[in-house]
Design a protein around this motif. Structure first.
Motif, short mmCIF file in Angstrom:
data_model
loop_
_atom_site.label_atom_id
_atom_site.label_comp_id
_atom_site.label_asym_id
_atom_site.label_seq_id
_atom_site.Cartn_x
_atom_site.Cartn_y
_atom_site.Cartn_z
N VAL A 159 -8.92 17.98 1.19
CA VAL A 159 -9.40 18.03 -0.19
C VAL A 159 -10.39 19.19 -0.40
N THR A 160 -11.33 19.35 0.53
CA THR A 160 -12.34 20.39 0.37
C THR A 160 -11.71 21.77 0.31
N LYS A 161 -10.80 22.03 1.27
CA LYS A 161 -10.15 23.34 1.30
C LYS A 161 -9.31 23.55 0.05
N ASP A 162 -8.63 22.47 -0.37
CA ASP A 162 -7.76 22.56 -1.54
C ASP A 162 -8.59 22.89 -2.79
N ASN A 163 -9.71 22.20 -2.97
CA ASN A 163 -10.57 22.48 -4.12
C ASN A 163 -11.13 23.89 -4.07
N MET A 164 -11.46 24.34 -2.86
CA MET A 164 -11.99 25.69 -2.71
C MET A 164 -10.94 26.72 -3.12
N GLU A 165 -9.70 26.52 -2.68
CA GLU A 165 -8.64 27.45 -3.03
C GLU A 165 -8.36 27.44 -4.52
N LEU A 166 -8.43 26.24 -5.11
CA LEU A 166 -8.21 26.14 -6.54
C LEU A 166 -9.24 26.97 -7.30
N MET A 196 0.85 -1.20 0.00
CA MET A 196 0.00 0.00 0.00
C MET A 196 0.88 1.25 0.00
N LYS A 197 0.47 2.19 -0.79
CA LYS A 197 1.26 3.41 -0.92
C LYS A 197 0.81 4.44 0.13
N ILE A 198 1.78 4.94 0.86
CA ILE A 198 1.46 5.97 1.86
C ILE A 198 1.88 7.33 1.31
N ASN A 199 0.96 8.24 1.26
CA ASN A 199 1.28 9.58 0.81
C ASN A 199 1.33 10.53 2.00
N ARG A 200 2.07 11.61 1.82
CA ARG A 200 2.13 12.62 2.87
C ARG A 200 1.47 13.89 2.34
N CYS A 201 0.49 14.36 3.06
CA CYS A 201 -0.26 15.54 2.64
C CYS A 201 0.66 16.76 2.60
N ILE A 202 0.67 17.47 1.47
CA ILE A 202 1.54 18.64 1.38
C ILE A 202 0.91 19.85 2.04
N ARG A 203 -0.31 19.75 2.44
CA ARG A 203 -0.95 20.85 3.16
C ARG A 203 -0.75 20.75 4.67
N TYR A 218 -1.71 9.60 4.46
CA TYR A 218 -2.98 9.07 3.96
C TYR A 218 -2.68 8.08 2.85
N THR A 219 -3.65 7.26 2.50
CA THR A 219 -3.41 6.22 1.50
C THR A 219 -4.25 6.42 0.25
N SER A 220 -5.10 7.45 0.23
CA SER A 220 -5.90 7.67 -0.97
C SER A 220 -5.07 8.40 -2.03
N ASP A 221 -5.64 8.56 -3.21
CA ASP A 221 -4.94 9.23 -4.29
C ASP A 221 -4.98 10.75 -4.11
N GLY A 222 -4.15 11.43 -4.88
CA GLY A 222 -4.17 12.88 -4.85
C GLY A 222 -3.01 13.46 -4.07
N ASP A 223 -2.84 14.77 -4.16
CA ASP A 223 -1.71 15.45 -3.53
C ASP A 223 -1.99 15.82 -2.08
N VAL A 224 -3.25 15.79 -1.68
CA VAL A 224 -3.58 16.17 -0.32
C VAL A 224 -4.44 15.09 0.34
N CYS A 225 -4.47 15.10 1.66
CA CYS A 225 -5.23 14.07 2.38
C CYS A 225 -6.73 14.37 2.28
N PRO A 226 -7.56 13.36 2.59
CA PRO A 226 -9.01 13.56 2.50
C PRO A 226 -9.51 14.75 3.32
N ASN A 227 -8.84 15.02 4.46
CA ASN A 227 -9.25 16.15 5.30
C ASN A 227 -9.04 17.49 4.63
#
Ligand code: ZN
Length: 78
Positions: free
Chosen positions: A24-31, A1-8, A13-22
């Motif tokens: 994601v909402t803020k990241d999308n809002m800023e985008l 299993m791939k472990i990612n580190r949230c850049i925010r 976390y283990t899900s896909d993407g550059d940020v953790c699930p916590n």
């Protein structure tokens, strides 16, 4: 299993993407704030300025740029 580190937040976390699930909402809002800022400020040439005006950190702005879709603006920041 791939472990990612949230850049925010630095959390792991283990899900896909550059940020953790916590974050994601803020990241999308800023985008979307960043996108609408650029649409309303087509002459903007300073990412620093964008950061000050939007409250989004410069590393995050650079990451958003790398996602693509900013071709019309990207040249302004080079
Ligand atoms: Zn996070």
């Amino acid at each position: 299993m791939k472990i990612n580190r949230c850049i925010r937040c630095g959390g792991f976390y283990t899900s896909d993407g550059d940020v953790c699930p916590n974050c994601v909402t803020k990241d999308n809002m800023e985008l979307s704030v960043f996108k609408s800022y650029l649409e309303n400020n087509v002459d903007e040439t300073s990412l620093n300025n964008v950061s000050i005006k939007t409250g989004i950190s410069t590393p995050n702005l650079n990451r958003f740029l790398s996602y693509g879709g900013f071709e019309d603006f990207e040249k302004n920041f080079k």
